[in-house]
Write an enzyme that holds these catalytic residues in place. Structure first.
Site, PDB file in Angstrom:
ATOM      1  N   GLU A 237      -0.057  -0.980   5.893  1.00 45.18           N
ATOM      2  CA  GLU A 237       1.014  -0.434   6.740  1.00 45.18           C
ATOM      3  C   GLU A 237       0.838   1.057   6.934  1.00 45.18           C
ATOM      4  OE1 GLU A 237       4.764   1.240   8.122  1.00 45.18           O
ATOM      5  OE2 GLU A 237       3.705   1.739   6.289  1.00 45.18           O
TER       6      GLU A 237
ATOM      7  N   ASP B 278       0.849  -1.207   0.000  1.00 45.35           N
ATOM      8  CA  ASP B 278       0.000   0.000   0.000  1.00 45.35           C
ATOM      9  C   ASP B 278       0.873   1.241   0.000  1.00 45.35           C
ATOM     10  OD1 ASP B 278       0.779  -0.528   2.723  1.00 45.35           O
ATOM     11  OD2 ASP B 278      -0.784   0.837   3.425  1.00 45.35           O
TER      12      ASP B 278
ATOM     13  N   HIS C  31       6.188   9.781   0.988  1.00 44.47           N
ATOM     14  CA  HIS C  31       4.995  10.495   1.475  1.00 44.47           C
ATOM     15  C   HIS C  31       4.835  11.886   0.868  1.00 44.47           C
ATOM     16  CE1 HIS C  31       4.491   7.945   5.432  1.00 44.47           C
ATOM     17  NE2 HIS C  31       4.953   7.230   4.424  1.00 44.47           N
TER      18      HIS C  31
END
Ligand code: BES
Ligand code: MN
Ligand code: MN
Length: 457
Positions: free
Chosen positions: A154, A89, A428
């Site tokens: 996660e 993910d 991110h």
């Protein structure tokens, strides 16, 4: 050249193309609209594992996103067993307009591959699958037993993996766990991470009047939830960086002098860090170096605030509600549950009159330290040294991987955190990428790791 390494180099173009295929699947676990893509991604991983010859490849449905497991047990009961863990993910892509190329349309530029998940963690998961394929192609077998556990939650705190590991502890039994979901010390300089911080992620909701009010007619007599929220937040931390929540530091494990000198030997990274993020001063608790602050000290950060008028121009309004998302990074031996409770009590205590406050625990992860003197750690050290021709650094990282503590407490197996990402690969954030040199170096190191583990038993 090592025959497996030679085989890997001959196949690298194909692996890069296949990684692109993996990266094209928008497996954003936090977004309910992407649930079908996440499920498709699990199937993609499972398909790949079947193709390379893994056995018992299963996609396990959970109340959330699927977990993929697979095994190779032909090395026999006398050979060691390694459990590989990773996640397929990815994080959301916003702000989308800051991406140079679309996040789910991977492109290769300057020896790097750009896409969401490139370094965290699809690129790193995929290099393991490639290494296994190479060993099977060259030798027709693996020197150790291998189990794989690849999850799709996660990035949202692994809510369904925790019960899964507990329930299937026997199936997952192993001698060591291998994870590639961390960064190297610096380009060309490999590291093994022996500590990860934990996390407690909270949301504060402040409710004031029953509706938005004219700030002239009501301001001064009715409490403003945004002001109240600012007041609460200002009481969480002192100006010198100490967290003021009662009992927050209870049980915080101090660094040993050995560890401090070990981390100091890694050298200062302040200048690189400042240049990387574009600031001219670093801040933090007095008495700790940057490396110590990032890896071994707990912190508290506001991740976002919601409330009131945010449009163009000015609107005189006293808003009815306001919220903040606040996360705390934890260190051994703090626990996410205990800190969430202390945070909640403290916020209630410092909430000013005239508003009601609700505190929610969104998710968390327990901090962990892994042993540095295990055979698996030695196998990894040697493998990295051989591939990179550099001494391996032992570091602690500030990020969290929720399941790692369970490997120790439930499976009683030591974890090796052998990551091939780089700190500035924008995990991110927009323009996430993965260095293709480390993609192949990671495959080579992984192959050597398995051989070293086989010989260390
Ligand atoms: N790969 C990271 C963890 C990580 C980041 C390790 C940086 C070392 C250095 C992982 O995918 C991650 O982002 N974890 C989350 C956990 C959370 C959502 C429970 C994190 O650290 O924010
Ligand atoms: Mn990750
Ligand atoms: Mn991540």
């Amino acid at each position: 050249m090592h025959p497996v390494h030679a085989w890997l180099e001959q196949n690298i173009e194909r692996f890069e193309n296949d990684l692109e295929e993996f990266l094209r699947i928008p497996s954003v676990s936090t977004d309910p609209e992407r649930a079908a893509d996440v499920a498709h991604c699990a199937e993609w991983v499972a398909g790949r594992l079947r193709t390379i010859g893994m056995e018992n490849v299963v996609v396990h449905a959970t109340p959330g996103h699927p977990i993929v497991t697979a095994e190779y047990l032909k090395a026999g009961p006398d050979a060691p067993t390694v459990l590989f863990y990773g996640h397929y993910d990815v994080q959301p892509v916003d702000p989308l307009h800051l991406w140079t190329s679309p996040p789910f349309e991977p492109v290769r530029r300057d020896g790097k591959i750009f896409a969401r998940g490139a370094t965290d963690d699809k690129g790193q998961v995929f290099l393991h699958i490639c290494a296994l394929e190479a060993m099977l192609a060259v030798h027709g077998s693996l020197p150790v037993n291998v189990k794989l556990l690849i999850e799709g939650e996660e990035e949202i705190g692994s809510p369904n993996l925790t019960p899964f590991v507990r329930e299937r502890a026997t199936d997952l039994a192993c001698d060591a766990v291998l994870v590639s979901d961390t960064a190297m010390f610096a380009p060309g300089k490999p590291s093994l991470v022996y500590g990860l911080r934990g996390l407690a992620y909270m949301q504060i909701d402040v409710q004031g009047p029953n509706r938005d009010l004219h700030s002239g007619s009501y301001g001064g007599a009715v409490a403003n939830p945004l002001n109240a929220l600012a007041s609460i937040i200002s009481k969480l931390k002192s100006d010198d960086g100490r967290i003021l929540i009662d009992g927050f530091y209870d049980g915080v494990l101090e660094l040993t002098s050995d560890e401090r000198s070990g981390l100091a030997r890694l050298g200062e990274r302040d200048e690189t860090l400042k240049a990387d993020v574009g600031v001219d001063t670093l801040v933090g608790e007095e008495g700790w170096t940057t490396t110590e602050r990032l890896g071994a000290r707990p912190t508290l950060d506001v991740n976002g605030m919601i409330g009131g008028f945010t449009g163009e121009g000015a609107k005189t309004v006293l808003p009815a509600r306001a919220s903040a998302k606040v996360s705390m990074r934890l260190v051994p031996n703090q626990s996410t549950e205990d800190i969430a409770r202390k945070f909640t009590e403290y916020v209630k205590k410092v909430t000013p009159p005239g508003v009601t406050v609700t505190v929610r625990d969104l998710h968390g992860a327990d901090p962990v330290l892994v042993p540095r003197d295990t055979p698996a750690m030695k196998a990894a050290t040697q493998a990295l040294q051989d591939v990179f021709g550099e001494d391996v650094r032992f570091t602690r990282e500030g990020g969290s991987i929720p399941v790692v503590l369970l490997f120790e407490t439930v499976l009683h197996a030591p974890t090796v955190l052998m990551g091939f990402g780089l700190h500035d690969e924008n995990a991110h954030s927009p323009d996430e990428h993965f260095d293709l040199k480390n993609f192949v170096a990671g495959m080579k190191a992984t192959a050597l790791f398995y051989e070293n583990v086989a010989h260390s038993s």
